[in-house]
Design a protein around this motif. Structure first.
Motif, mmCIF file in Angstrom:
data_model
loop_
_atom_site.group_PDB
_atom_site.id
_atom_site.type_symbol
_atom_site.label_atom_id
_atom_site.label_comp_id
_atom_site.label_asym_id
_atom_site.label_seq_id
_atom_site.Cartn_x
_atom_site.Cartn_y
_atom_site.Cartn_z
ATOM 1 N N TYR A 35 -2.098 8.317 2.302
ATOM 2 C CA TYR A 35 -2.963 8.204 1.137
ATOM 3 C C TYR A 35 -2.164 7.905 -0.136
ATOM 4 O O TYR A 35 -2.627 7.146 -0.997
ATOM 5 C CB TYR A 35 -3.785 9.490 0.985
ATOM 6 N N GLU A 36 -0.978 8.484 -0.267
ATOM 7 C CA GLU A 36 -0.134 8.150 -1.405
ATOM 8 C C GLU A 36 0.306 6.688 -1.338
ATOM 9 O O GLU A 36 0.354 5.993 -2.362
ATOM 10 C CB GLU A 36 1.105 9.061 -1.427
ATOM 11 N N THR A 69 -5.361 12.730 -4.003
ATOM 12 C CA THR A 69 -4.605 11.636 -3.394
ATOM 13 C C THR A 69 -5.513 10.833 -2.479
ATOM 14 O O THR A 69 -6.244 11.398 -1.660
ATOM 15 C CB THR A 69 -3.423 12.194 -2.574
ATOM 16 N N GLY A 70 -5.488 9.532 -2.626
ATOM 17 C CA GLY A 70 -6.364 8.659 -1.854
ATOM 18 C C GLY A 70 -7.548 8.159 -2.657
ATOM 19 O O GLY A 70 -8.313 7.304 -2.203
ATOM 20 N N GLU A 71 -7.674 8.655 -3.885
ATOM 21 C CA GLU A 71 -8.812 8.275 -4.717
ATOM 22 C C GLU A 71 -8.738 6.820 -5.163
ATOM 23 O O GLU A 71 -9.763 6.132 -5.250
ATOM 24 C CB GLU A 71 -8.891 9.187 -5.942
ATOM 25 N N GLU A 116 -6.362 5.466 -12.440
ATOM 26 C CA GLU A 116 -5.264 6.212 -11.826
ATOM 27 C C GLU A 116 -4.843 7.403 -12.688
ATOM 28 O O GLU A 116 -4.443 8.450 -12.168
ATOM 29 C CB GLU A 116 -4.072 5.289 -11.593
ATOM 30 N N ASP A 138 -2.664 4.469 -2.277
ATOM 31 C CA ASP A 138 -2.911 4.510 -3.723
ATOM 32 C C ASP A 138 -1.912 3.638 -4.471
ATOM 33 O O ASP A 138 -2.257 2.955 -5.431
ATOM 34 C CB ASP A 138 -2.816 5.956 -4.227
ATOM 35 N N VAL A 192 7.450 6.974 -4.543
ATOM 36 C CA VAL A 192 6.480 7.483 -3.580
ATOM 37 C C VAL A 192 6.980 7.207 -2.170
ATOM 38 O O VAL A 192 6.858 8.030 -1.263
ATOM 39 C CB VAL A 192 5.100 6.823 -3.807
ATOM 40 N N ASN A 230 3.238 9.579 3.870
ATOM 41 C CA ASN A 230 1.915 10.022 3.444
ATOM 42 C C ASN A 230 1.020 8.795 3.247
ATOM 43 O O ASN A 230 1.204 8.022 2.296
ATOM 44 C CB ASN A 230 2.004 10.825 2.145
ATOM 45 N N LYS A 281 -7.354 10.276 -11.852
ATOM 46 C CA LYS A 281 -7.673 10.647 -10.466
ATOM 47 C C LYS A 281 -7.436 12.131 -10.241
ATOM 48 O O LYS A 281 -6.573 12.752 -10.877
ATOM 49 C CB LYS A 281 -6.856 9.814 -9.481
#
Length: 256
Positions: A112-113, A189-191, A183, A116, A39, A110, A186
């Motif tokens: 939110y990635e 992204t960001g959840e 996960e 997470d 990521v 990113n 989900k």
């Protein structure tokens, strides 16, 4: 309790600090292991770990001092002594989040990635840090007559109290397992970072039931009120975004 982990001549190394470091290292290692799909670069995880602990400790200490300002005004210099404990989790998360945002902006990652990826490792580090709280005798529970009460004599207490540090340790580990389970389910992204805030709010609310946390308003501590607010906000965001996610997929399939 074992407040002093080791002593080198006259310099004392506190258990609280030792387990903060161990929690930090465990979180970093876990995040790198989870980053198998790349990521981000592993160097970014190491870098954010450094800034995260600075932002987290500064934020946690700042909020804790504000909540106990009358005590620290008597001995102002003690505001900066974090070796003996005294960190507020809301402030720690806020300070850590600011560190994430700034770092992601600068590195053009990113956000939110990245969040997470690091959500479960952060809670794992927090869980290990609670062992330091237990050994240090801080973050204590209320007095109890139950057989699982513990006496923290080194911290100056002579009556049994709930070992709330251990309660949170177990619940934090449960949150780590829960986040890994969630996960796989989900939808955006960001959840996972949102679910981290949501689930840890529940943990904190439960622990506060047994913890000595004055002042209390209508029977609830300030941490419980903030936990309720955080839970409602994050749960609502997750619900709305998850509800919207399938619609987005349908619209794409129609276009195709």
């Amino acid at each position: 309790m074992h407040r002093v982990f080791a002593k080198i001549h006259e310099f004392e190394i506190y258990s609280y600090g030792v387990f903060l470091v161990l929690g930090f290292l465990a979180g970093i290692g876990f995040a790198i292991w989870r980053n198998r799909n790349r990521v981000v670069k592993n160097d970014d995880i190491l870098d954010i770990g450094f800034y995260l602990i600075i932002g987290g400790v500064v934020g946690a200490r700042f909020v804790y001092v504000l909540l106990h300002l009358s005590e620290y005004l008597k001995h102002p210099i003690s505001m900066f002594n974090v070796r003996e404990g005294g960190l507020a989790w809301h402030g720690g998360f806020l300070g850590g989040l600011v560190a994430f945002i700034i770092y992601s902006k600068v590195k053009k990652i990113n956000l939110y990635e990245f969040l997470d990826l690091c959500a479960a490792p952060v809670i794992l580090g927090l869980a290990i840090g609670r062992i330091g709280c237990f050994l240090n005798g801080c973050c204590l529970g209320m007095e109890t007559t139950s057989h699982w009460g513990m006496v923290f004599r080194d911290a100056g207490y002579v009556t049994p109290r709930y070992p709330t540090q251990l309660y949170e340790l177990v619940l934090d580990l449960a949150v780590v397992v829960f986040l890994l389970w969630w996960e796989k389910r989900k939808k955006f992204t960001g959840e996972i970072i949102l679910m981290m805030f949501c689930s840890y709010s529940v943990v904190r609310f439960i622990v506060e039931i047994f913890r000595e946390s004055p002042p209390r308003i209508a029977g609830l501590s300030l941490a419980q009120y903030s936990s309720i607010i955080l839970f409602v906000v994050t749960a609502l965001i997750v619900y709305l975004l998850r509800k919207k996610a399938p619609d987005a997929k349908k619209s794409l399939s129609k276009k195709g």
